[in-house]
Design an enzyme around this catalytic site. Structure first.
Site, PDB file in Angstrom:
ATOM      1  N   GLY A  91       0.787  -1.234   0.000  1.00 19.36           N
ATOM      2  CA  GLY A  91       0.000   0.000   0.000  1.00 19.36           C
ATOM      3  C   GLY A  91       0.808   1.266   0.000  1.00 19.36           C
ATOM      4  O   GLY A  91       0.240   2.361  -0.074  1.00 19.36           O
ATOM      5  N   GLU A 136       4.446  -6.381   2.109  1.00 25.32           N
ATOM      6  CA  GLU A 136       4.064  -6.859   0.773  1.00 25.32           C
ATOM      7  C   GLU A 136       3.964  -5.699  -0.222  1.00 25.32           C
ATOM      8  O   GLU A 136       2.906  -5.467  -0.796  1.00 25.32           O
ATOM      9  CB  GLU A 136       2.695  -7.543   0.830  1.00 25.32           C
ATOM     10  CG  GLU A 136       2.612  -8.736   1.747  1.00 25.32           C
ATOM     11  CD  GLU A 136       1.191  -9.266   1.909  1.00 25.32           C
ATOM     12  OE1 GLU A 136       1.038 -10.427   2.312  1.00 25.32           O
ATOM     13  OE2 GLU A 136       0.228  -8.515   1.640  1.00 25.32           O
ATOM     14  N   PRO A 137       5.023  -4.964  -0.441  1.00 28.60           N
ATOM     15  CA  PRO A 137       4.913  -3.841  -1.379  1.00 28.60           C
ATOM     16  C   PRO A 137       4.835  -4.316  -2.829  1.00 28.60           C
ATOM     17  O   PRO A 137       5.508  -5.273  -3.212  1.00 28.60           O
ATOM     18  CB  PRO A 137       6.209  -3.059  -1.149  1.00 28.60           C
ATOM     19  CG  PRO A 137       7.189  -4.089  -0.679  1.00 28.60           C
ATOM     20  CD  PRO A 137       6.393  -5.123   0.081  1.00 28.60           C
ATOM     21  N   GLY A 138       4.000  -3.673  -3.598  1.00 27.70           N
ATOM     22  CA  GLY A 138       3.924  -3.950  -5.028  1.00 27.70           C
ATOM     23  C   GLY A 138       4.276  -2.679  -5.780  1.00 27.70           C
ATOM     24  O   GLY A 138       5.401  -2.490  -6.250  1.00 27.70           O
ATOM     25  N   ARG A 139       3.299  -1.773  -5.818  1.00 28.66           N
ATOM     26  CA  ARG A 139       3.442  -0.516  -6.559  1.00 28.66           C
ATOM     27  C   ARG A 139       4.750   0.223  -6.241  1.00 28.66           C
ATOM     28  O   ARG A 139       5.419   0.714  -7.157  1.00 28.66           O
ATOM     29  CB  ARG A 139       2.255   0.376  -6.178  1.00 28.66           C
ATOM     30  CG  ARG A 139       2.140   1.644  -6.967  1.00 28.66           C
ATOM     31  CD  ARG A 139       1.094   2.583  -6.332  1.00 28.66           C
ATOM     32  NE  ARG A 139      -0.108   1.925  -5.916  1.00 28.66           N
ATOM     33  CZ  ARG A 139      -1.223   1.843  -6.644  1.00 28.66           C
ATOM     34  NH1 ARG A 139      -1.268   2.389  -7.837  1.00 28.66           N
ATOM     35  NH2 ARG A 139      -2.284   1.224  -6.163  1.00 28.66           N
ATOM     36  N   ARG A 175      -5.715   1.882 -15.817  1.00 30.22           N
ATOM     37  CA  ARG A 175      -5.887   2.675 -14.588  1.00 30.22           C
ATOM     38  C   ARG A 175      -6.641   3.990 -14.788  1.00 30.22           C
ATOM     39  O   ARG A 175      -7.535   4.311 -14.004  1.00 30.22           O
ATOM     40  CB  ARG A 175      -4.536   2.930 -13.907  1.00 30.22           C
ATOM     41  CG  ARG A 175      -3.777   1.633 -13.558  1.00 30.22           C
ATOM     42  CD  ARG A 175      -2.581   1.865 -12.651  1.00 30.22           C
ATOM     43  NE  ARG A 175      -3.007   2.184 -11.307  1.00 30.22           N
ATOM     44  CZ  ARG A 175      -3.014   3.394 -10.795  1.00 30.22           C
ATOM     45  NH1 ARG A 175      -2.569   4.417 -11.494  1.00 30.22           N
ATOM     46  NH2 ARG A 175      -3.464   3.603  -9.575  1.00 30.22           N
ATOM     47  N   TYR A 222      -9.948   3.908 -12.600  1.00 30.60           N
ATOM     48  CA  TYR A 222      -9.890   4.637 -11.324  1.00 30.60           C
ATOM     49  C   TYR A 222      -9.809   6.140 -11.514  1.00 30.60           C
ATOM     50  O   TYR A 222      -9.496   6.847 -10.547  1.00 30.60           O
ATOM     51  CB  TYR A 222      -8.633   4.245 -10.533  1.00 30.60           C
ATOM     52  CG  TYR A 222      -8.340   2.781 -10.417  1.00 30.60           C
ATOM     53  CD1 TYR A 222      -9.190   1.929  -9.712  1.00 30.60           C
ATOM     54  CD2 TYR A 222      -7.194   2.238 -10.984  1.00 30.60           C
ATOM     55  CE1 TYR A 222      -8.892   0.580  -9.589  1.00 30.60           C
ATOM     56  CE2 TYR A 222      -6.894   0.902 -10.857  1.00 30.60           C
ATOM     57  CZ  TYR A 222      -7.747   0.078 -10.164  1.00 30.60           C
ATOM     58  OH  TYR A 222      -7.441  -1.249 -10.035  1.00 30.60           O
ATOM     59  N   CYS A 244     -13.331   1.405 -28.389  1.00 27.19           N
ATOM     60  CA  CYS A 244     -14.702   1.910 -28.512  1.00 27.19           C
ATOM     61  C   CYS A 244     -15.377   2.022 -27.149  1.00 27.19           C
ATOM     62  O   CYS A 244     -16.295   1.248 -26.835  1.00 27.19           O
ATOM     63  CB  CYS A 244     -15.500   0.988 -29.414  1.00 27.19           C
ATOM     64  SG  CYS A 244     -14.699   0.804 -30.982  1.00 27.19           S
TER      65      CYS A 244
HETATM   66  N1  LLP Z   1      -0.974  -7.061  -0.187  1.00 30.77           N
HETATM   67  C1  LLP Z   1      -2.274  -7.238  -0.403  1.00 30.77           C
HETATM   68  C2  LLP Z   1      -3.028  -8.142   0.469  1.00 30.77           C
HETATM   69  C3  LLP Z   1      -2.908  -6.560  -1.460  1.00 30.77           C
HETATM   70  O1  LLP Z   1      -4.212  -6.718  -1.646  1.00 30.77           O
HETATM   71  C4  LLP Z   1      -2.163  -5.691  -2.288  1.00 30.77           C
HETATM   72  C5  LLP Z   1      -2.785  -4.987  -3.402  1.00 30.77           C
HETATM   73  C6  LLP Z   1      -0.784  -5.538  -2.025  1.00 30.77           C
HETATM   74  C7  LLP Z   1      -0.223  -6.226  -0.966  1.00 30.77           C
HETATM   75  C8  LLP Z   1       0.088  -4.652  -2.840  1.00 30.77           C
HETATM   76  O2  LLP Z   1      -0.324  -3.335  -2.738  1.00 30.77           O
HETATM   77  P1  LLP Z   1       0.590  -2.143  -3.300  1.00 30.77           P
HETATM   78  O3  LLP Z   1       1.851  -2.128  -2.478  1.00 30.77           O
HETATM   79  O4  LLP Z   1       0.865  -2.400  -4.716  1.00 30.77           O
HETATM   80  O5  LLP Z   1      -0.236  -0.933  -3.082  1.00 30.77           O
HETATM   81  N2  LLP Z   1      -5.006  -2.201  -9.493  1.00 30.77           N
HETATM   82  C9  LLP Z   1      -4.951  -1.178  -8.469  1.00 30.77           C
HETATM   83  C10 LLP Z   1      -4.253  -1.657  -7.218  1.00 30.77           C
HETATM   84  C11 LLP Z   1      -4.872  -2.890  -6.618  1.00 30.77           C
HETATM   85  C12 LLP Z   1      -4.147  -3.354  -5.382  1.00 30.77           C
HETATM   86  C13 LLP Z   1      -4.643  -4.661  -4.929  1.00 30.77           C
HETATM   87  N3  LLP Z   1      -3.976  -5.174  -3.770  1.00 30.77           N
HETATM   88  C14 LLP Z   1      -4.275   0.062  -9.049  1.00 30.77           C
HETATM   89  O6  LLP Z   1      -3.930   0.033 -10.232  1.00 30.77           O
HETATM   90  O7  LLP Z   1      -4.128   1.063  -8.367  1.00 30.77           O
END
Ligand code: LLP
Length: 417
Positions: free
Chosen positions: A238, A271-274, A310, A314, A343
């Protein structure tokens, strides 16, 4: 420079030492370009920010699942956060150690649970009482116990973010209520194959402040305090990314400082993603047409919501910049709508942007597109998905790490052709 890896050099947009226009020339457009150096630097930044807590960092594969990205993060010591059998499969193929994988998800199927157990996945983040029963039975059948479980807690805290990516409020489908978590912890003897050793709390993505996280972690800690067997707190991901220069967002260090006093003595998982991949990626597109009507200027590009969903889904803001900076003597900027060929009225990459006058064939880059870009791409309107290019950590070598799909690829899975 937009960041240490992405910026202009002599008026040309670079991804480290590689010129974005030359990749576009070689591969065509639309094309995703990733800086692996930036991905690694982002990992190191989060690691440094949380150093005092000595966390295990599990990269959230859902943000960008390309094998080159996974391999780079795994080589740097990251574990994996996976939400499906497919993500586990990808992570293992990229060389992840099974015990370094946490398996999360609101709707894991029995087949996925079985696969994860067979592979020896390290943690199961469980969000459902029934799931505990299935997992316990499967682990018994497969002789795969004990299984380490973190109970995903829904702390009923509203994160300040877009409503589509908030997960910790009461009405969300995610997690277990405090009552359910307590019920399961008390019922540990009924699940002899499982070890309830962790609590997991992830309240949303692109979090705008640290307060809600602090509240959530505080609530989680209070919940587990009576249970000395629960020694691990997974605070999820997050961590936000600045999609606009100067966005006033807390950085990873601010999150670390805010939660550190609550987590002393616990093993911490992240659990970082973004935050690891977003600003390492660009989507380069070409202008097809410039159409002036209804008082607006539409820049129609060959990139669309099918490649980057996105903005349509969003209302997300992504910076859009020319791959070649206009000269100082260029005509003034114009306010335009950057749209795609799909389209749907929602099919736009950017609204009301000031860009230099554009011609068909000019190239634009959509910035901060490394997270939730290609992974959310579709074949809508029968558009082949774009290639992905990775610039290696030397900053100079680039390669196509996933080729562009072809029209034949679009038909490949159909049975009667
Ligand atoms: N852990 C859990 C349990 C999650 O549900 C998520 C993201 C993450 C970690 C990773 O979150 P991050 O660090 O990336 O914020 N498609 C959307 C984002 C969906 C996120 C879903 N869960 C977007 O494009 O903004």
């Amino acid at each position: 420079m937009f960041n240490a890896s992405i910026g202009y050099r002599d008026g040309v947009l670079m991804c480290d030492g590689v010129a974005a226009p030359s990749v576009a020339e070689a591969c065509g457009t639309p094309v995703y370009i990733y800086s692996l150096r930036r991905v690694r630097a982002n990992l190191e930044r989060i690691r440094a920010a949380f150093a005092a807590l000595n966390p295990h960092i599990h990269y959230s594969v859902k943000a960008n699942a390309n094998q080159a990205v996974l391999r780079s993060l795994i080589a740097a010591g990251a574990g994996i956060d996976a939400v499906s059998g497919g993500e586990i499969y990808r992570a293992l193929r990229a060389g992840a150690q099974p015990h370094q994988i946490v398996f999360a998800g609101v709707g894991k199927t029995p087949a996925e649970l079985r696969y994860a157990l067979e592979q020896g996945v390290g943690w199961f983040n469980v969000e459902n009482v029934e799931e505990c029963r299935w997992l316990n039975d499967l682990a018994g059948q497969l002789g795969r116990s004990p299984v380490r479980v973190a109970l995903r807690f829904n702390p009923q805290v509203a994160a300040s973010t877009h409503r589509h990516i908030a997960t910790g409020h009461g009405g969300a489908k995610f997690g277990l209520t405090a009552e359910a978590v307590r019920f399961l912890l008390e019922a540990q003897p009924d699940y002899p194959q499982l070890r309830f050793e962790g609590i997991h709390v992830h309240i949303g993505s692109q979090l705008q402040d640290t307060q809600a996280t602090v509240q959530a972690v505080q609530a989680a800690r209070e919940l587990i305090a009576p249970y000395p067997g629960v020694r691990t707190v997974n605070i999820g991901g997050g961590f936000p990314v600045a999609y606009r220069a100067g966005d006033p967002l807390p950085d990873a260090a601010a999150f670390a400082a805010a939660v550190a006093p609550l987590l002393a003595g616990y093993q911490v998982l992240l659990e970082p993603g973004r935050a690891l991949v977003a600003d390492a990626g660009l989507l380069v597109v070409s202008v097809l047409y410039v159409k002036r009507q209804a008082g607006q200027t539409f820049v129609v590009t060959d990139g669309s919501m099918a490649e980057l969903l996105r903005p349509a889904l969003y209302d997300a803001y992504h910076e859009v910049v020319p791959v070649r900076q206009p000269s100082v003597s260029a005509p003034p900027l114009e306010v335009v709508q950057v749209v795609g060929p799909v389209c749907e009225s929602a099919d736009a990459l950017a609204h009301d942007r000031r860009l230099p006058p554009l011609q068909p064939g000019d190239r634009l880059a959509v910035l901060t597109a490394g997270a939730y870009g290609m992974v959310m791409a579709s074949n809508y309107n029968q558009r082949p998905r774009p290639p992905e290019v990775a610039v290696a950590e030397d900053g100079l070598t680039w390669s196509i790490v996933r080729r562009r799909e072809t029209w034949d690829d679009l038909l490949r899975l159909e049975m009667d052709v």
